[in-house]
Every structure is written in structure tokens, then in C-alpha cells.
Design a protein around this motif. Structure first.
Motif, PDB file in Angstrom:
ATOM      1  N   PRO A 173       0.778  -1.249   0.000  1.00 12.69           N
ATOM      2  CA  PRO A 173       0.000   0.000   0.000  1.00 12.69           C
ATOM      3  C   PRO A 173       0.804   1.291   0.000  1.00 12.69           C
ATOM      4  CG  PRO A 173      -1.065  -1.603   1.407  1.00 12.69           C
ATOM      5  CD  PRO A 173       0.217  -2.243   0.936  1.00 12.69           C
ATOM      6  N   LEU A 174       1.834   1.391   0.839  1.00 15.35           N
ATOM      7  CA  LEU A 174       2.578   2.649   0.925  1.00 15.35           C
ATOM      8  C   LEU A 174       3.702   2.748  -0.099  1.00 15.35           C
ATOM      9  CD1 LEU A 174       2.601   3.254   4.763  1.00 15.35           C
ATOM     10  CD2 LEU A 174       1.232   4.404   3.013  1.00 15.35           C
ATOM     11  N   ILE A 175       3.913   1.691  -0.887  1.00 18.78           N
ATOM     12  CA  ILE A 175       4.740   1.803  -2.084  1.00 18.78           C
ATOM     13  C   ILE A 175       3.868   2.238  -3.247  1.00 18.78           C
ATOM     14  CG2 ILE A 175       6.090   0.487  -3.784  1.00 18.78           C
ATOM     15  CD1 ILE A 175       7.290  -1.095  -1.479  1.00 18.78           C
ATOM     16  N   GLY A 176       2.723   1.594  -3.418  1.00 22.92           N
ATOM     17  CA  GLY A 176       1.794   1.996  -4.469  1.00 22.92           C
ATOM     18  C   GLY A 176       1.294   3.419  -4.289  1.00 22.92           C
ATOM     19  N   ALA A 177       1.081   3.813  -3.038  1.00 23.90           N
ATOM     20  CA  ALA A 177       0.628   5.180  -2.718  1.00 23.90           C
ATOM     21  C   ALA A 177       1.780   5.951  -2.071  1.00 23.90           C
ATOM     22  CB  ALA A 177      -0.578   5.122  -1.791  1.00 23.90           C
ATOM     23  N   LEU A 178       2.905   5.989  -2.757  1.00 20.60           N
ATOM     24  CA  LEU A 178       4.144   6.547  -2.201  1.00 20.60           C
ATOM     25  C   LEU A 178       4.026   8.005  -1.788  1.00 20.60           C
ATOM     26  CD1 LEU A 178       7.122   5.626  -1.678  1.00 20.60           C
ATOM     27  CD2 LEU A 178       7.680   6.688  -3.881  1.00 20.60           C
ATOM     28  N   SER A 179       3.120   8.728  -2.408  1.00 22.19           N
ATOM     29  CA  SER A 179       2.980  10.156  -2.090  1.00 22.19           C
ATOM     30  C   SER A 179       2.619  10.385  -0.632  1.00 22.19           C
ATOM     31  CB  SER A 179       1.911  10.792  -2.981  1.00 22.19           C
ATOM     32  OG  SER A 179       0.629  10.239  -2.708  1.00 22.19           O
ATOM     33  N   ARG A 180       1.959   9.400   0.012  1.00 21.00           N
ATOM     34  CA  ARG A 180       1.585   9.561   1.417  1.00 21.00           C
ATOM     35  C   ARG A 180       2.818   9.733   2.303  1.00 21.00           C
ATOM     36  NH1 ARG A 180      -1.946   8.717  -1.952  1.00 21.00           N
ATOM     37  NH2 ARG A 180      -4.136   8.345  -1.417  1.00 21.00           N
ATOM     38  N   LEU A 181       3.894   9.041   1.947  1.00 23.55           N
ATOM     39  CA  LEU A 181       5.141   9.183   2.697  1.00 23.55           C
ATOM     40  C   LEU A 181       6.008  10.312   2.166  1.00 23.55           C
ATOM     41  CD1 LEU A 181       6.202   5.444   3.229  1.00 23.55           C
ATOM     42  CD2 LEU A 181       4.801   6.912   4.704  1.00 23.55           C
ATOM     43  N   HIS A 182       5.909  10.580   0.868  1.00 23.10           N
ATOM     44  CA  HIS A 182       6.801  11.575   0.268  1.00 23.10           C
ATOM     45  C   HIS A 182       6.494  12.989   0.762  1.00 23.10           C
ATOM     46  CE1 HIS A 182       9.931  12.553  -2.552  1.00 23.10           C
ATOM     47  NE2 HIS A 182       9.203  13.535  -3.033  1.00 23.10           N
ATOM     48  N   ARG A 183       5.229  13.264   1.067  1.00 22.40           N
ATOM     49  CA  ARG A 183       4.909  14.556   1.670  1.00 22.40           C
ATOM     50  C   ARG A 183       5.739  14.751   2.940  1.00 22.40           C
ATOM     51  NH1 ARG A 183       0.521  17.169  -0.332  1.00 22.40           N
ATOM     52  NH2 ARG A 183      -1.245  15.985  -1.170  1.00 22.40           N
ATOM     53  N   LEU A 184       5.835  13.693   3.751  1.00 26.55           N
ATOM     54  CA  LEU A 184       6.509  13.806   5.045  1.00 26.55           C
ATOM     55  C   LEU A 184       8.021  13.910   4.901  1.00 26.55           C
ATOM     56  CD1 LEU A 184       3.625  12.822   5.836  1.00 26.55           C
ATOM     57  CD2 LEU A 184       4.696  11.656   7.757  1.00 26.55           C
ATOM     58  N   THR A 185       8.610  13.088   4.038  1.00 21.70           N
ATOM     59  CA  THR A 185      10.072  13.165   3.877  1.00 21.70           C
ATOM     60  C   THR A 185      10.485  14.501   3.266  1.00 21.70           C
ATOM     61  OG1 THR A 185       9.931  11.995   1.765  1.00 21.70           O
ATOM     62  CG2 THR A 185      10.380  10.674   3.726  1.00 21.70           C
ATOM     63  N   ASP A 186       9.638  15.058   2.390  1.00 17.44           N
ATOM     64  CA  ASP A 186       9.948  16.368   1.815  1.00 17.44           C
ATOM     65  C   ASP A 186       9.901  17.466   2.876  1.00 17.44           C
ATOM     66  OD1 ASP A 186      10.250  18.154  -0.676  1.00 17.44           O
ATOM     67  OD2 ASP A 186       8.459  18.979   0.266  1.00 17.44           O
ATOM     68  N   LEU A 187       8.933  17.376   3.771  1.00 17.70           N
ATOM     69  CA  LEU A 187       8.759  18.420   4.781  1.00 17.70           C
ATOM     70  C   LEU A 187       9.691  18.263   5.977  1.00 17.70           C
ATOM     71  CD1 LEU A 187       4.858  18.578   4.876  1.00 17.70           C
ATOM     72  CD2 LEU A 187       6.356  20.401   4.059  1.00 17.70           C
ATOM     73  N   PHE A 188       9.950  17.010   6.382  1.00 18.31           N
ATOM     74  CA  PHE A 188      10.562  16.781   7.694  1.00 18.31           C
ATOM     75  C   PHE A 188      11.902  16.053   7.650  1.00 18.31           C
ATOM     76  CE2 PHE A 188       5.834  16.531   8.285  1.00 18.31           C
ATOM     77  CZ  PHE A 188       5.690  17.837   8.746  1.00 18.31           C
ATOM     78  N   GLY A 189      12.365  15.648   6.468  1.00 20.99           N
ATOM     79  CA  GLY A 189      13.711  15.110   6.357  1.00 20.99           C
ATOM     80  C   GLY A 189      13.829  13.614   6.568  1.00 20.99           C
ATOM     81  N   ALA A 190      14.953  13.213   7.138  1.00 16.47           N
ATOM     82  CA  ALA A 190      15.325  11.804   7.207  1.00 16.47           C
ATOM     83  C   ALA A 190      14.552  11.070   8.302  1.00 16.47           C
ATOM     84  CB  ALA A 190      16.828  11.671   7.454  1.00 16.47           C
ATOM     85  N   VAL A 191      14.230   9.807   8.010  1.00 16.64           N
ATOM     86  CA  VAL A 191      13.499   8.947   8.938  1.00 16.64           C
ATOM     87  C   VAL A 191      14.493   8.041   9.666  1.00 16.64           C
ATOM     88  CG1 VAL A 191      11.768   7.109   9.101  1.00 16.64           C
ATOM     89  CG2 VAL A 191      11.429   9.009   7.505  1.00 16.64           C
ATOM     90  N   PHE A 192      14.290   7.882  10.979  1.00 18.89           N
ATOM     91  CA  PHE A 192      15.164   7.020  11.783  1.00 18.89           C
ATOM     92  C   PHE A 192      14.633   5.586  11.843  1.00 18.89           C
ATOM     93  CE2 PHE A 192      16.287   5.329  16.059  1.00 18.89           C
ATOM     94  CZ  PHE A 192      17.649   5.152  15.830  1.00 18.89           C
ATOM     95  N   SER A 193      13.349   5.429  12.191  1.00 17.84           N
ATOM     96  CA  SER A 193      12.797   4.080  12.328  1.00 17.84           C
ATOM     97  C   SER A 193      11.332   4.052  11.908  1.00 17.84           C
ATOM     98  CB  SER A 193      12.934   3.583  13.772  1.00 17.84           C
ATOM     99  OG  SER A 193      12.160   4.381  14.650  1.00 17.84           O
TER     100      SER A 193
END
Length: 329
Positions: A173-193
């Protein structure tokens, strides 16, 4: 570009492909040479509507000498194979997200594009839309961030028997709907876990398709921010939701659909949210600007690949029940 016109081959005949075709027809720098789809009859109808040639297979399309740019607007599962074939045929490539449903394939494609010295652009129009721009413009108002929640729930009853409800064609789901995560990485940077839990409700007639999926992901960012992303669609969900919340020590931003507010103690201020229309056309114009003039694109290949890495971590977390650290392979 060595020619005055970019000759384009389009793979796909669905909603995104139609918007791409319209954008290409409206720009005098591009010529939509041919389209390839899954069924000949539908492809021929599409070709007639958009004044182009219908081709029976994408394999034939990418090999044509009269095409400079291949635009991939078809099912997620096929993105990687088509992009690889197009790059090997020395074409520039534009692909709707995700670049591939498999992270290793996507990494290979990035290296191949660099070796071939060809453009490989992954569309992320969510970054161009009114919601994302309003978030960026107002983010500093909330002060030190500590929690974000992004929820997109789409009840559909009955669930459509289409590729977006197919395990392999759509992908995790979150690969097919990648934009759901991309909003966050664009706004908030690198993910730890990343932690993730998800389930499907299968269809009785065909186990390749599901009638509902629900995915709940929790992320810890390297800056300390905690985020939760909910994604769901189908028959067993009952309330539509498209909501983005940002909570900081000085206030909060709440976007519900196209309505936005900045909230502080005793005060709520409306935020204007721009339109979601015309974004495929804007993306297409930027691609052509880049090809002709070298103008920087609004998203880099590395940024899209990083978000895919986070989505892959969510997939592994869902499969194992473990916390996945994004720095881990």
C-alpha cells in the motif's frame, strides 16, 4: 535537446495517461507520437481522441527510433520493466510514482539512468498541490514540531475489480501510494525508524484482488518528530477522510480536505489552500523545460528513491512485526 520537438511515446490509457496526453498536446515543444495500452480496442480509442498512433505493446513502443521520451502511466507493477527497457533504448523517461514496486529494481534504474546519461524523472505532483504548498508556507508558525498525523481513507462499496485493488499490480500500500510518505520526507527530512501494521480483506472470487486494505505506519524522524500515516480503501471502511495534522509547541496546523486552519490558544485562523487541478500539466511543462533548458526539476530522483526506501522499510516492518531502522539494508 538537439531537436526543436520532443517526440513522446506514452504507455497507459487511464486517468493519468489522459492528463499527460492533454498536457503534451497543449505544449508546442512536444509531439505525442504513439500510445501503448493493455487492450487494442481501448488503445485505439485513446489514440483517436488524442491524435496519435496506437501500438499493441510497450515493448514495441520503447524500441521506436522516432521517440525521444517515454512517459509511463500504467500499472505500478510494470513501471520498473518499462523504465529499464526505455533507458536501455536510450530514451528519456518520465514515470508516475513509484519508480518500481521493488526497491532493488529502483536502485538499479537510478544507476542505469546515470550511466546512459538520460533523464529519469519520477512524478510527485503532491509536492506541487495547494495542500503541500500551504503546509510549507505555514510550518514555521507551529514552533518546535513533535507530532504529525496524515490519514487518507477512501471507502468504496462495492470495491472496484481493478488494478488498484490487486496485490501485485498495485504493490504494498505505501509503495503503491508513495505520495503519502513523500509529503513527510519532503517536509521533515530523514526517517530514523519505522513500524507498520496492515491487513487485507480478500475477495471471495479471486485471491489476487482484495476488497479492502488498511495500513497504519508510525515513523520516528531523525529530528525527533513522531508521525503516523493511515492509508485505507475499500468496502469495510465507512468514513471518508483526507486529513493532515501538524502539532508543534506554539500551535497546530489542521488540513481537512481543502480546508486549512492554524490553531493557537484561543484563536483559530483559516488558511487558504490552493487547487489540486492542473498538476500533471505543470509537471509535464517542468520536464520539457528541463530537457530544453536544463531548468532544475521540483523533485530529484534521489529524493523519490529515499522515500521508496522508507516505504520498503514499512513493508518489512509489516511483514516481520519488527521496528525497522531506515539506515539498515
Amino acid at each position: 535537446m538537439g531537436t526543436a520537438i520532443v517526440r513522446v511515446g506514452l504507455v497507459g490509457t487511464g486517468y493519468a495517461a489522459k492528463l499527460r496526453a492533454e498536457a503534451l498536446l497543449q505544449d508546442e515543444r512536444s509531439d505525442l507520437v504513439a500510445v501503448a495500452g493493455n487492450t487494442l480496442e481501448k488503445t485505439q480509442t485513446f489514440a483517436k481522441d488524442y491524435q496519435t498512433e496506437a501500438i499493441t505493446s510497450w515493448q514495441d513502443l520503447v524500441e521506436r527510433d522516432d521517440i525521444d521520451l517515454v512517459v509511463i502511466s500504467t500499472i505500478n507493477r510494470d513501471h520498473g520493466a518499462i523504465a529499464r527497457a526505455a533507458l536501455l533504448a536510450n530514451k528519456h523517461v518520465v514515470v508516475e510514482y513509484p519508480l518500481a514496486v521493488d526497491l532493488a529494481v529502483a536502485e538499479e534504474l537510478v544507476a542505469l539512468a546515470q550511466a546512459q546519461k538520460r533523464l529519469l524523472h519520477v512524478e510527485h505532483i503532491e509536492l506541487l498541490g495547494g495542500l503541500h504548498q500551504a503546509l510549507k508556507q505555514n510550518l514555521e508558525k507551529v514552533g518546535h514540531l513533535f507530532y504529525v498525523r496524515y490519514s487518507t481513507i477512501n471507502p468504496q462499496n462495492p470495491a472496484p475489480h481493478k488494478w488498484t485493488y490487486h496485490h501485485e499490480m498495485f504493490g504494498f500500500p505505501l509503495i503503491g501510494a508513495l505520495s503519502r510518505l513523500h509529503r513527510l520526507t519532503d517536509l521533515f527530512g530523514a526517517v530514523f525508524s519505522v513500524n507498520c501494521h496492515q491487513r487485507y480483506w480478500e475477495t471471495a472470487a479471486d485471491s489476487d484482488y482484495y476488497q479492502t486494505c488498511f495500513c497504519m505506519t508510525q515513523m520516528s524522524f531523525e529530528n525527533g518528530l513522531l508521525a503516523q500515516v493511515n492509508y485505507g480503501k475499500g468496502e469495510s471502511l465507512w468514513q471518508h477522510e483526507r486529513k493532515f495534522e501538524v502539532h508543534g509547541e506554539s500551535g497546530g496546523l489542521i488540513f481537512d480536505g481543502q480546508t486549512g486552519f492554524f490553531i493557537q490558544a484561543g484563536e483559530t485562523t483559516p488558511i487558504e489552500v490552493g487547487t489540486r487541478r492542473g498538476l500533471f500539466a505543470k509537471d509535464t511543462t517542468m520536464v520539457l523545460d528541463h530537457l530544453f533548458h536544463g531548468t532544475p526539476l521540483y523533485v530529484t530522483l534521489e529524493q523519490s528513491l529515499y522515500t521508496l526506501k522508507v516505504a520498503d522499510a514499512a513493508k518489512r516492518a509489516a511483514e516481520t512485526g519488527l521496528t525497522i531502522f531506515v539506515t539498515d539494508k
